[in-house]
Design an enzyme around this catalytic site. Structure first.
Site, PDB file in Angstrom:
ATOM      1  N   HIS A  32       0.831  -1.202   0.000  1.00 62.00           N
ATOM      2  CA  HIS A  32       0.000   0.000   0.000  1.00 62.00           C
ATOM      3  C   HIS A  32       0.867   1.254   0.000  1.00 62.00           C
ATOM      4  CE1 HIS A  32      -4.172  -1.574   1.458  1.00 62.00           C
ATOM      5  NE2 HIS A  32      -3.633  -2.359   0.536  1.00 62.00           N
ATOM      6  N   TYR A  84      -9.041   5.273   8.220  1.00 63.32           N
ATOM      7  CA  TYR A  84      -9.155   5.584   9.651  1.00 63.32           C
ATOM      8  C   TYR A  84     -10.172   6.720   9.772  1.00 63.32           C
ATOM      9  CZ  TYR A  84      -4.757   3.054  10.535  1.00 63.32           C
ATOM     10  OH  TYR A  84      -3.781   2.101  10.641  1.00 63.32           O
ATOM     11  N   PRO A 107      -3.696  -0.113  19.017  1.00 61.26           N
ATOM     12  CA  PRO A 107      -3.493  -0.579  17.634  1.00 61.26           C
ATOM     13  C   PRO A 107      -3.651   0.518  16.578  1.00 61.26           C
ATOM     14  CG  PRO A 107      -5.595  -1.334  18.474  1.00 61.26           C
ATOM     15  CD  PRO A 107      -4.878  -0.712  19.628  1.00 61.26           C
ATOM     16  N   LYS A 147       1.479  -0.539  15.235  1.00 57.79           N
ATOM     17  CA  LYS A 147       2.884  -0.659  15.633  1.00 57.79           C
ATOM     18  C   LYS A 147       3.206  -1.898  16.458  1.00 57.79           C
ATOM     19  CE  LYS A 147       4.111   2.766  13.363  1.00 57.79           C
ATOM     20  NZ  LYS A 147       4.678   2.331  12.062  1.00 57.79           N
ATOM     21  N   TYR A 160       4.138   6.309  10.236  1.00 58.57           N
ATOM     22  CA  TYR A 160       3.271   5.189   9.864  1.00 58.57           C
ATOM     23  C   TYR A 160       4.055   4.119   9.091  1.00 58.57           C
ATOM     24  CZ  TYR A 160      -1.043   2.729   8.668  1.00 58.57           C
ATOM     25  OH  TYR A 160      -2.032   1.769   8.565  1.00 58.57           O
TER      26      TYR A 160
HETATM   27  C1  PHB Z   1      -5.766  -4.634  10.939  1.00 59.18           C
HETATM   28  O1  PHB Z   1      -5.869  -4.829   9.710  1.00 59.18           O
HETATM   29  O2  PHB Z   1      -6.070  -5.502  11.796  1.00 59.18           O
HETATM   30  C2  PHB Z   1      -5.252  -3.287  11.429  1.00 59.18           C
HETATM   31  C3  PHB Z   1      -4.785  -2.365  10.504  1.00 59.18           C
HETATM   32  C4  PHB Z   1      -4.321  -1.123  10.944  1.00 59.18           C
HETATM   33  C5  PHB Z   1      -4.347  -0.828  12.293  1.00 59.18           C
HETATM   34  C6  PHB Z   1      -4.816  -1.760  13.227  1.00 59.18           C
HETATM   35  C7  PHB Z   1      -5.275  -2.993  12.790  1.00 59.18           C
HETATM   36  O3  PHB Z   1      -3.903   0.401  12.721  1.00 59.18           O
END
Ligand code: PHB
Ligand code: APR
Length: 390
Positions: free
Chosen positions: A72, A201, A293, A297, A385
């Site tokens: 990505h 997000y 989460p 990280k 990120y």
């Molecule tokens: C996930 O795909 O489980 C996932 C992706 C990004 C995050 C947290 C979890 O920040």
């Protein structure tokens, strides 16, 4: 029974360390309290930094990742019914992230260890550490009714936040730093195409939401829920209704719902234990630190810990130098605290905090507006990120 490195825990940290040590010819044994099937059934994170992809490649376990991982170049923020793309690749001089489930990473590592025929004890009970502040540490445990003892030179504590290793360090020799957030994430896994080509997000007055994925056919969604929420209170239909209410209309309209193949609630906390060493015991991964989460990280910090710990152990056993082990904790913590900061900042940016006063709510809105309006601010998010340098 004797080995050079006793690894406690067969999660990503323990398995990756075991794989790297085995390939370097350093003897190691893994002791895991749950069954192999249970470990392989866990649904966790899904975004790998390039540093972790490189380390998995060095460990010889990146074959499926390279075939199936989704690279990505960007990630999206959503608020006020609008989508804002953060062009990670352009803002970081070409760096990207790879979407590949932690479950798959664990599976690939378990399969590689079985192929090497290295010893692993699953369903080990009453695991206990002994003489960790001497040069002859030991691990005792039980397999069924049979007592076992493992003599070793070094113990790698890769047994997660609830493990025995951190708790084996005398209280006056370790300091913990913690923040527990007043909410959790309700996650759902579904075999339906993702809501969008990249992660979203979403900040919304009803709460945070995240649209992620595992493959072009499998999606992973999260919504912020109160701290004491029960997963039984959420039908699949209620989940998707609430998820859609927190997303921009254009995304909600095309999102494809389906029956959950997994649904669970995870609490959110920031946690660090210092130092990550006591005598011949070295902590790595969730055993030493936890991040919310939001910044993806947790798994990536386990990888950088293992990078540092493996390099230090290779120096110790092959070059007969203690320098790496002496500097391991400080070196790992320097990167951990910066990832803790980023995860804490991103959590504060995107979640709804009911206890915040009107001024603080405005500060959150201003932070979001600044972020999507300033290339410098977006670059700061992007470089964290994709992962700060090891
Ligand atoms: C996930 O795909 O489980 C996932 C992706 C990004 C995050 C947290 C979890 O920040
Ligand atoms: N004895 C032996 N094994 C133990 C013990 C114990 N007393 N306690 C826990 N374990 C095992 C757990 O069953 C688990 O398999 O240690 C392992 C720790 O694995 P993780 O919790 O996955 O931690 P880590 O390997 O550091 O990986 C961090 O996993 O939980 C996610 O979000 C986290 O993505 C991050 C990653």
């Amino acid at each position: 029974m004797r080995t050079q490195v006793a690894i406690i825990g067969a999660g990503p940290a323990g398995l990756l360390l075991g794989q790297l040590l085995s390939r370097a010819g350093i003897d190691n044994v893994i002791v895991e309290q749950r069954s192999r099937e249970h470990v392989l059934s866990r649904i966790r994170a899904g975004v790998l930094e390039q540093g972790m992809v490189d380390l998995l490649r060095e460990a010889g376990v990146a074959g499926r990742l390279e075939r199936e991982g989704l690279v990505h170049d960007g990630v999206c923020l959503a608020f006020a019914d609008a989508l804002h793309r953060i062009d990670l690749k352009a803002l970081t001089g070409g760096k990207t992230v790879t979407v590949y489930g932690q479950t798959e990473v664990t599976h690939d590592l378990v399969e590689a260890r079985q192929a090497l025929g290295r010893p692993s004890f699953y369903e080990a009970q009453d695991v206990a550490l002994h003489a960790i502040d001497t040069d002859r540490p030991r691990v005792s445990f039980r397999i069924g009714e049979e007592a076992q003892e493992l003599q070793c030179d070094v113990i790698a504590g890769c047994d997660g936040y609830h493990g025995v290793c951190r708790r084996s360090i005398p209280e006056n020799a370790i300091t913990s730093f913690e923040r527990v957030y007043p909410f959790g994430w309700l996650g759902l896994l579904v075999d339906r195409p993702p809501a969008a080509p990249e992660l979203i997000y979403a900040h919304h007055e009803r709460g945070f939401a995240l649209c992620s994925m595992r493959s072009p056919e499998r999606s992973r969604y999260y919504i912020q829920v109160p701290q004491n929420e029960r997963v039984e209170a959420w039908s699949d239909e209620a989940f998707f209704l609430e998820l859609r209410r927190r997303l921009p209309v254009e995304i909600a309209a095309t999102l494809v719902a389906g029956p959950a193949i997994e649904k669970s609630i995870a609490p959110l906390r920031s946690f660090v234990a210092e130092p990550m060493r006591f005598g011949r015991l070295f902590l790595a991964g969730d055993a030493a630190h936890i991040v919310p989460p939001t910044g993806a990280k947790g798994l990536n910090l386990a990888a950088s810990d293992i990078r540092y710990l493996f390099d230090a152990l290779r120096e110790h056993f092959l070059d007969h130098s203690a320098a790496g082990l002496e500097s391991y904790s400080a070196r790992a913590l320097a990167r951990i605290w910066k990832a803790e900061r980023f995860s804490w900042w991103m959590t504060g940016l995107l979640h709804r905090f009911p206890e915040r006063n009107p001024f603080e709510q405005r500060m959150q809105q201003a932070e979001l507006d600044y972020l999507v309006g300033s290339p410098a601010a977006a670059a700061a998010l992007a470089e964290n990120y994709v992962g700060l340098p090891y």
